[in-house]
Structure formats: C-alpha cells, structure tokens
Design an enzyme around this catalytic site. Structure first.
Site, PDB file in Angstrom:
ATOM      1  N   ASP A  79      28.566   8.369   4.518  1.00  0.00           N
ATOM      2  CA  ASP A  79      28.009   9.809   3.840  1.00  0.00           C
ATOM      3  C   ASP A  79      28.084   9.626   2.223  1.00  0.00           C
ATOM      4  OD1 ASP A  79      30.950   9.266   4.239  1.00  0.00           O
ATOM      5  OD2 ASP A  79      31.378  11.402   3.853  1.00  0.00           O
ATOM      6  N   GLU A 136      33.423  10.263   5.700  1.00  0.00           N
ATOM      7  CA  GLU A 136      34.646   9.884   4.870  1.00  0.00           C
ATOM      8  C   GLU A 136      35.018  10.877   4.055  1.00  0.00           C
ATOM      9  OE1 GLU A 136      37.563   8.238   2.473  1.00  0.00           O
ATOM     10  OE2 GLU A 136      35.560   8.513   1.936  1.00  0.00           O
TER      11      GLU A 136
END
Length: 386
Positions: A79, A136
């Site tokens: 991400d 994350e």
C-alpha cells in the site's frame, strides 16, 4: 558471496515493475490493482500456488522446492500513502493525493524478483511463501492476514521482512536483535469546561489553559515516570479549541501518539497518561473523555532468526556493509503481528541519500533492487538447506 548474477540480470525488469506500481498507488486495503498485478506475475513465474484475498486483499504465493521440508515466509507490503507526490520523476504517481512515499513499491518489486528467481531454480528443500500484504500504513493488514489463518494454512515456520532506509547507503543492511521498531499507540482527549467571555476567565472553566497544563505534564512520563534507559515518546500532534479571539470555548481537544519499545513501559505510559489527564482536569473542575488506542505492537526480532538474516546479508553485502546492532527506531511497523505469530526478523536495506520516508519528495532507489532480491534468495536458500 556478492549480488547474484541472475538478480543483476533481472534488474531492468524488476525496475519496470517497481515503477509501474509507483505510478499507480493504492491505499490501505484498496490495493486490488496492485494485488492483481502481483498475482499475475506469480502465476507467470510458475509459482505452484497463488492465493488471493488473504486478509481481505493480501496475496500469498507458495514455491515448492526439490524435496520435502518446512515453509519460510518472506513478506512485502503493497500500500501507498495519502500524499501528493512532488518528486518530479517520470514514473511519479498519476493519482493526486496518493503516492508510494514509503517504498512499498520497491519492497513488492524486490520480492517479486526473488519469487521469479526461486521459481526458476528451486535450489532448496521445503517451501517458500512469498507474502504480499495490504494496509501496512495504519490498517493493520499484517494482523488481518495472521487472523485469516495465513500461518496455519501455509504451515509457515519462520517469517522475515525488509524495509528500505533512507540515509543508509545502497548496498548496505542494518538489523538488531530484540526491539527494532516501536509500539504505536494513539490517543484523543476531549476537555469539557465552561465557556465565557475572555475578559472574565474567573467565571469559566478554561479548557485551553487546562489542556496546555496537561500537555506539558505529559512529558513527565518520559522524564520522571519511565526508567531513563527505557525509550518512551509522548507526542501531541493536534490541539483544537475555539474560533473567536474574545471567547473562551466550552471544549478543547488534543490528540497524538505514544511510542515505546518495551511492553512494561507501554503499560506504564498508558496508565500514567490517563492519571495525568484525569487528575489535572479534575483539579480544575473540568470533565474529560479519554480515548487511548493500542495500535501496532513492538516489532521484535527473534535472536536465532536475526542471526540467520545477518548471515544472509553478510553473504551478499560483506561483513563491513551490514550493521548488526542498529539503534531501534520509534516508528511503527505492522510486520510486528507476524513476528508475534512466528519467529523471524526484520531488516533494513539501504536506500541511499534520498528524501525521508513519508515525504512527498521521496522515491525508492532502484539501484537497491539487486541487493534486495539477492538477500531474499540467499536467506530462503540458507534456511531451507540449499
């Protein structure tokens, strides 16, 4: 053992993947395009089993070796961050408000490169699970994948992670045993006073003055409550109150974060935080609402697995290019959830002299790719008896 020849040969191809991911950033769990790209590549490499949708949008590829054995997990995050990129690079984000400002594009590309190599050679016994994780950056995607049964499903015995580090030269690595990144707790406090005219403060319960006193006293947690040899950071990052120059408002609020490296200090900090906030508010006849949320736990490297990671890094970079006892960092990392579920270790790879992480001018350094691919391959083969 220097960089693997095959890793060097893959440099241009992996760089293309990295820049493609960088151009098309996605946030948190909404990484469908990135996950699809990863799954497509793994299938093209001939990875034996490719499973999507783990922890909502995570991907795991299982590469079987030449004989039976246990499974080692290698993890990358996918991400991006909610920032507008100003790097000016030709491959910069094409989506305003989203960019890969932490190098997860590089992490994903390096692990894809290692997966391609390992699927080609299979110079090990047992299995390698390549783990591509969403969310994350604040979404606890690592926790979601663990709770989705990833460790049990793929019978993962050990798990390893890697993150780039600006300021560490390209070609170098850094690691330590024990805590390497901090627990990241968050708080929001609302002070309920009694507003009134700014010229008549004695008729009010001033939430701004009370909040200022609380914030100042919170620094006593580090300076007077915690062992001086134990790290704790209490930082207030927001303070909101009022909208007129001559009115004391009814309410004020502040928020921020607490960072610790030790579970006992984490407990102490939370307890003292609540005592200080409630005590000072009560002493001024104010009411207070406290929200204290425990976020990512400490990222804790297991001793034996740190030695294995250290040996692999030294094989690739040489002894002098690996820092074995890097200072812990007060940033957080949700690979911590995987390390709580299985033994393993988290290592830093040099990104060179670049803008810092979470900076709008940041970009991952492509010259680090061959080093990262080589490290992953060496670690997997070392742990599985190449």
């Amino acid at each position: 053992m220097p960089i693997l020849n095959r890793a060097a040969e893959l440099q241009d191809e992996v760089t293309e993947w990295r820049r493609h991911i960088h151009t098309n950033p996605e946030l948190l769990y909404a990484v469908e395009k990135t996950a699809a790209f990863v799954a497509e590549k793994l299938k093209a490499f001939g990875v034996d089993e490719v499973v999507t949708g783990i922890g909502r949008t995570g991907v795991v590829g299982l590469i079987r070796g030449k004989g039976p054995g246990r499974t080692v997990g290698l993890r990358a995050d996918m991400d991006a961050l909610p920032l507008t990129e100003i790097s000016g690079k030709p491959w910069a984000s094409t989506t305003p408000g989203k960019m890969h400002a932490c190098g997860h594009d590089g992490h994903t590309a390096m692990l894809l490169g290692a997966a391609k190599y390992l699927a080609e050679t299979r110079n090990f016994s047992g299995n390698v699970a390549v783990i591509f994780q969403p969310a994350e950056e604040g979404g606890a995607g690592g926790d979601a994948m663990v709770k989705d049964g990833m460790m049990e499903r793929f019978e993962i015995a050990e798990v390893y992670g890697m993150h780039n580090l600006p300021g560490l030269p390209v070609g170098q690595f850094a690691i330590r045993k024990g805590p390497i990144m901090a627990a990241t707790d968050e708080f929001t406090v609302t002070i309920k006073g009694r507003g009134g005219h700014a010229a008549l403060p004695h008729k009010t319960i001033d939430p701004i003055a009370i909040g200022a006193q609380i914030i100042t006293n919170l620094q006593l947690i580090a300076s007077r409550s915690a062992d001086p040899l134990k790290s704790v950071v209490v930082t207030v990052t927001k303070f909101n109150a009022g909208n007129a120059y001559n009115v004391i408002p009814d309410n004020a609020g502040f928020a921020g974060t607490v960072r610790t490296l030790d579970p006992a200090i984490r407990d102490l900090a939370e307890r003292r935080f609540k005592q200080i906030v409630a005590g000072i508010a009560a002493s001024h006849d104010a009411e207070v609402d406290i929200e204290f949320q425990r976020n990512y736990p400490v990222t804790f490297n297991h001793a034996d697995e740190t030695d294995y990671a250290l040996a692999a890094a030294r094989d690739i970079a040489g002894v002098t290019n690996v820092v074995p006892d890097v200072d812990p960092m007060m940033g957080g990392e949700d690979f911590s959830y995987m390390l709580n579920a299985r033994p393993g270790a988290f290592i830093f790879i040099g990104n060179g002299d670049t803008a810092g992480l979470h900076n709008a001018a940041y970009d991952f350094t492509d010259e680090a790719i061959a080093h990262g691919v080589s490290y992953w391959v060496r670690l997997a083969e070392q742990r599985l008896g190449a």
